[in-house]
Write an enzyme that holds these catalytic residues in place. Structure first.
Site, PDB file in Angstrom:
ATOM      1  N   GLU A  29      68.563  39.349  84.817  1.00  0.00           N
ATOM      2  CA  GLU A  29      67.939  39.573  83.507  1.00  0.00           C
ATOM      3  C   GLU A  29      68.556  40.762  82.771  1.00  0.00           C
ATOM      4  O   GLU A  29      67.876  41.732  82.429  1.00  0.00           O
ATOM      5  CB  GLU A  29      66.425  39.773  83.664  1.00  0.00           C
ATOM      6  CG  GLU A  29      65.746  38.568  84.258  1.00  0.00           C
ATOM      7  CD  GLU A  29      64.221  38.614  84.251  1.00  0.00           C
ATOM      8  OE1 GLU A  29      63.592  37.555  84.232  1.00  0.00           O
ATOM      9  OE2 GLU A  29      63.664  39.722  84.268  1.00  0.00           O
TER      10      GLU A  29
ATOM     11  N   GLU B 192      64.870  30.986  87.631  1.00  0.00           N
ATOM     12  CA  GLU B 192      63.495  31.474  87.806  1.00  0.00           C
ATOM     13  C   GLU B 192      62.577  30.715  86.871  1.00  0.00           C
ATOM     14  O   GLU B 192      62.898  30.542  85.693  1.00  0.00           O
ATOM     15  CB  GLU B 192      63.367  32.970  87.450  1.00  0.00           C
ATOM     16  CG  GLU B 192      63.906  33.904  88.477  1.00  0.00           C
ATOM     17  CD  GLU B 192      63.596  35.364  88.167  1.00  0.00           C
ATOM     18  OE1 GLU B 192      62.510  35.643  87.599  1.00  0.00           O
ATOM     19  OE2 GLU B 192      64.439  36.204  88.494  1.00  0.00           O
TER      20      GLU B 192
HETATM   21  C1  BGP Z   1      61.392  38.389  86.442  1.00  0.00           C
HETATM   22  C2  BGP Z   1      62.109  39.084  87.573  1.00  0.00           C
HETATM   23  C3  BGP Z   1      61.633  38.759  88.939  1.00  0.00           C
HETATM   24  C4  BGP Z   1      60.200  38.325  89.043  1.00  0.00           C
HETATM   25  C5  BGP Z   1      59.685  37.557  87.869  1.00  0.00           C
HETATM   26  C6  BGP Z   1      58.172  37.403  87.833  1.00  0.00           C
HETATM   27  O1  BGP Z   1      61.356  39.214  85.318  1.00  0.00           O
HETATM   28  O2  BGP Z   1      63.488  38.776  87.569  1.00  0.00           O
HETATM   29  O3  BGP Z   1      62.027  39.781  89.819  1.00  0.00           O
HETATM   30  O4  BGP Z   1      59.387  39.218  89.633  1.00  0.00           O
HETATM   31  O5  BGP Z   1      60.067  38.085  86.636  1.00  0.00           O
HETATM   32  O6  BGP Z   1      57.602  38.580  87.374  1.00  0.00           O
HETATM   33  P1  BGP Z   1      56.393  39.299  88.070  1.00  0.00           P
HETATM   34  O7  BGP Z   1      56.836  39.535  89.473  1.00  0.00           O
HETATM   35  O8  BGP Z   1      56.206  40.564  87.338  1.00  0.00           O
HETATM   36  O9  BGP Z   1      55.253  38.374  87.969  1.00  0.00           O
END
Ligand code: BGP
Length: 469
Positions: free
Chosen positions: A173, A364
């Site tokens: 990201e 993701e």
């Molecule tokens: C993204 C990241 C991840 C992951 C995901 C979900 O921004 O790349 O590492 O964690 O979001 O977010 P969260 O864990 O805050 O729910």
């Protein structure tokens, strides 16, 4: 009804990050990473040293349980598994001359296990886990020296794992550094003290580093495919008022810029204009310009939600995760306020494909939700129909995008096994097909249990998407 458009060889799997699953924060010669001093995620400033209220220190103990976990992924039929290497396991301070052999051996073992099950590895080289020393001593990516440290780290990874890892992502990201400079860029200077000039200079260093290691990867691993990784966030105008449409275009540019530079090898005109208008003058060398021409093979991205934008500041309401933004009045949200928009995934896929003409990889996507472990016929499980519903609706939109002609390599759902949240550092924000018995207070046996979604995803993979409809 649309037919099934998932092509043969489409890669199906799940995604994780070292700091959110491994634990063992001080084992095997590992140094500290910024995550080890972020007990509460991005919600509060980092602490000085690791404290036991930080769930990431032990996470879900993947470091010791990877054999069992990978076997569960194989049982679901994964053909790809995305994970990150913890930079501070390989270089405890981040900038030593020689790597830590014990750290490399851990990833050798993980790769052996994946290989045993015929699962293709995909490695994120840097996923929100800059070595703490680099953050403190150099102010992270604010400093040009980071390019060299990162390049050395990559050279070690490519030399060691290059013969068995085809898919590599340079920075998780990458566009988030503008919003979360410590988490994303290891920049220790408080956000409030950073100017746009500081932030874009840090971004520039990361972009040059990404391009330089793309070139290096091609030299060392001719068969590898190198991708950038973008936080995808389609932005809709809040109203049809042209002021809102232009505000939306500008907001989109803030993220497009990263893909444009990665795919086209130079800064886009709208960003140069933004620099002129805001008196931002970056230190960009001739060598940097040459380096940036090493463009990526594919574009990967995370997708959780869309946002709205308006030019009318009185209508701005809080929404979203790292980026903040304006709430869409037509959408429902998750328990954490992330607005759910499956069609936004189709929109962003079409958009990226048309813009860059590079294959896409959805690395993701998923729903963070509170789960309840129950016992049915003597077997512990979670009845997570809500997660199935979320994923099914999103995958149907991937199918729509495939039908639209978008080239997509694969899909890895986020947090295929429960892990510690990046934004809130909770374990109760669960994404997995596999439930991990660990709670926010650190209690729990760490036992793993298959959720209902585990069997659903297995059927989706087995049928190459046909079971979605
Ligand atoms: C993204 C990241 C991840 C992951 C995901 C979900 O921004 O790349 O590492 O964690 O979001 O977010 P969260 O864990 O805050 O729910």
């Amino acid at each position: 009804m649309t037919n099934n458009y998932f092509p043969d060889g489409f890669l199906w799997g799940g995604a994780t990050a070292a700091n959110q699953i491994e634990g063992a924060y001080d084992e095997g010669g590992k140094g500290l990473s910024i995550q080890d001093v972020m007990p509460h995620g991005i919600t509060t400033p980092p602490s000085g040293t690791p404290t036991e209220d930080n769930l990431k220190l032990h996470a879900i103990d993947f470091y010791n349980r990877y054999v069992e976990d990978i076997a569960l992924f194989a049982e679901m039929g994964f053909t790809v598994f995305r994970f990150s290497v913890a930079w501070s396991r390989i270089f405890p301070m981040g900038n030593e001359d020689e790597p830590n052999e014990e750290g490399l051996k851990f990833y050798d073992r993980v790769l052996d296990e994946l290989d045993k099950h015929g699962i293709e590895p995909m490695i994120t080289i840097s996923h929100y886990e800059t070595p703490l020393h680099l953050a403190r001593r150099y102010d992270g990516w604010s400093n040009r020296k980071m390019i060299g440290f990162y390049e050395n780290y990559c050279r070690v990874l490519f030399d060691r794992f290059g013969s068995r890892v085809k898919y590599w992502l340079t920075f998780n990201e990458i566009n988030s550094v503008l919003h979360e400079p410590f988490l994303s860029g290891g920049i220790a200077t408080p956000k409030a003290e950073l100017t746009q000039q500081n932030l874009y200079q840090a971004v520039h260093h990361e972009l040059v580093a990404s391009a330089r290691v793309t070139r290096l990867a091609r030299e060392i691993m001719p068969n590898a495919r190198i991708g950038c990784m973008i936080l995808a966030l389609p932005i809709y105008p809040l109203t049809p008022n042209p002021d809102d449409v232009v505000a939306t275009m500008k907001a989109q540019h803030r993220s497009y810029a990263f893909g444009d530079i990665h795919c086209r090898g130079e800064y886009p005109g709208y960003l140069l204009r933004y620099f002129r208008d805001n008196e931002i003058e970056l230190d960009i060398t001739e060598q940097d310009r040459e380096d940036l021409k090493n463009t990526v093979d594919f574009v990967s991205f995370s997708y959780y939600m869309s946002l709205c934008e308006t030019a009318d500041s009185s209508r701005v309401t809080g929404a979203g995760n790292i980026f903040g933004g304006v709430t869409n009045p037509t959408l429902e949200a998750s328990e954490w306020g992330w607005q759910i928009d499956p069609q936004g995934l189709r929109v962003v896929m079409n958009d990226y494909w048309e813009r860059w003409q590079k294959p896409l990889f959805i690395v993701e996507n998923g729903l963070g939700a509170k789960d309840r472990l129950v016992e049915i016929d003597g077997v512990r499980t979670v009845e997570d129909g809500y997660r199935i519903d979320y994923l099914r609706k999103h995958l149907l939109q991937v199918n729509e995008a495939l039908a639209d002609g978008v080239d997509v390599l694969g899909y890895t759902s986020w947090g295929c096994i429960d892990l510690v949240s990046a934004s809130t550092a909770q374990l109760s924000k669960r994404y997995g097909f596999v439930y991990v018995d660990r709670n926010d207070d650190g209690s729990g046996s760490l036992e793993r249990y298959r959720k209902k979604s585990f069997f659903w995803y297995r059927d989706v993979i087995r049928s190459n998407g046909a079971a979605l409809t």
